[in-house]
Structure formats: structure tokens, C-alpha cells
Design a protein around this motif. Structure first.
Motif: not given
Length: 230
Positions: A26-27, A30-31, A33-34, A49, A52-53, A56, A201
Motif C-alpha cells: 500500500d506504500t 495508493r498513489g 491507484h489514483e 475511482t 483503494v481498499e 488492496l 490486505y
């Protein structure tokens, strides 16, 4: 880990999942995904959108299954484009220094290797992604092989691990991972399974059937010390 250390069979090799096991995904994701869904909107392929979960929570699945879960109403063209964008933005992020290994991961890998254990990765991810995580995070030289569903076109992690074992002539190994696919891959190939209970996750029931649970990769070391010869 509980005080009573499970006694496992001493392994010739330890096989690691990548996402949620070695790499704190996720580090990076997250970016990514956007960026994926911004580009899909700009190209007129998809609208809002998703959380994001949702993405993950799909880590460990094959890519085709991931996009069916993340955007079930999308066209095939949108899912194909999402595949391309995922790899593009993951590599760009990694090259920019984004993403990190779990605490203790590199230390555990080095100590296992120093004790003569062969190390491998078996991941359902894309070939370039898996190899670039290992290379850019400085752990690639510690592994005998980096196996990915993207490279070997396997339909399950069971098949991927079976191929790995066959190609390297390994009699017994440990499978280390955070998802039910890792437990299944280990069980179906006759391996001891160590479940990584530190990743957020999946869900706890995913690790049912594991021989041991760990809260840090450094906990592999006392397990190895207590292991018995076959």
C-alpha cells in the motif's frame, strides 16, 4: 508469536510471496491507484475511482480476477488498459523511490541465506513488477529465483510453486505468505506454511490451515532454529 514455537521440518528453501509478505504494497499502490483511474477517466474508459481498499483487498489474486472485483461493470477494454497502467505506474513509483519493504524483511532474508537456506519468490504479480521490487529495494541478490505468474503464465500459485520446486529439485520448503492462495500453494505441494499475520490486505480466515503464524519476518529465525530434520 506465541511462546510455544511450532516444530516444523527443516527446509532446503523458503518461498516468499511478495505483496503483503516482503513488500508493504500500500506504500506504493495508493498513489498508483489514483493515477490509474485518473487516466481511465481522461481516456473516457471508466468513471469514478473505486475505493483503494477494494484493490488492496485483491492483492494475491491473478490480475484478471483483480479487475473483475475492483470494477466489475467495466468494459474489457478498460480492464486491459488498467493492466497496462498498473505496471506503468508501479514501475514509475518504484523508480522514484516509493514503496518499502516490511520492517525486518531484509534482515530476515540475509540471516536465512547465511544459514544456507535457498530463497525464492513466488508471486501472482507481473514479471517486471516483481523483479523491479526486488532489484530496487536491494534484495534481488539474496534470491535463487523470482517466479511470477506474469512470467510463467500459470493459472494458480499452486502450479507456480510446483514448477519452482521441480526446476530446482527441492524436496522440502516453507511457503511464507499472507493470503489463502499462499496456504493453498504450500498445502497442495506438501510444504510447511507460515502465515504472515501482519499484513492488513486480507482477512484472518485467509490463513486458516497455516502451520505457524508470524507477526514479523524475523520470527522465521526461531522457527528455523527449532525445526527438525526430515
Amino acid at each position: 508469536m506465541e511462546q510455544n514455537i511450532p516444530v516444523l521440518t527443516k527446509p532446503e528453501a523458503v518461498i516468499f510471496d511478495m505483496d503483503g509478505t516482503l513488500f508493504e504494497t500500500d506504500t506504493l499502490l495508493r498513489g498508483v491507484h489514483e493515477n490509474i483511474f485518473r487516466t481511465l477517466r481522461e481516456e473516457g474508459l471508466y468513471g469514478e475511482t473505486p475505493p483503494v481498499e477494494r484493490l488492496l483487498g485483491c492483492l494475491g489474486m491473478l490480475l484478471d480476477d483483480i479487475w473483475l472485483k475492483v470494477m466489475p461493470d467495466a468494459s474489457e477494454a478498460a480492464r486491459d488498459r488498467a493492466n497496462e497502467l498498473l505496471l506503468q505506474y508501479e514501475i514509475e513509483g518504484l523508480e522514484a523511490g516509493e514503496g518499502r519493504l516490511y520492517s525486518g524483511a531484509e534482515e530476515a532474508l540475509r540471516q536465512l541465506k547465511e544459514q544456507g537456506v535457498k530463497l525464492f519468490v513466488a508471486s501472482n504479480g507481473l514479471e517486471l513488477y516483481v523483479k523491479e521490487v526486488a532489484r530496487l529495494k536491494g534484495i534481488a541478490p539474496l534470491f535463487e529465483g523470482l517466479y511470477s505468474a506474469g512470467e510463467y503464465r500459470t493459472s494458480s500459485k499452486v502450479d507456480l510453486v510446483a514448477l519452482l520446486l521441480q526446476e530446482h529439485g527441492i524436496g522440502h520448503a516453507w511457503m511464507v505468505g499472507d493470503r489463502s492462495s499462499d496456504v493453498e500453494a504450500g498445502r497442495n505441494n506438501g510444504l510447511d506454511v507460515i502465515g504472515c499475520a501482519y499484513a492488513d490486505y486480507g482477512h484472518s480466515q485467509e490463513l486458516e490451515g497455516a502451520d505457524a503464524l508470524i507477526r514479523s519476518l524475523t520470527e522465521l529465525l526461531p522457527l528455523l532454529a527449532a525445526a527438525q530434520q526430515a
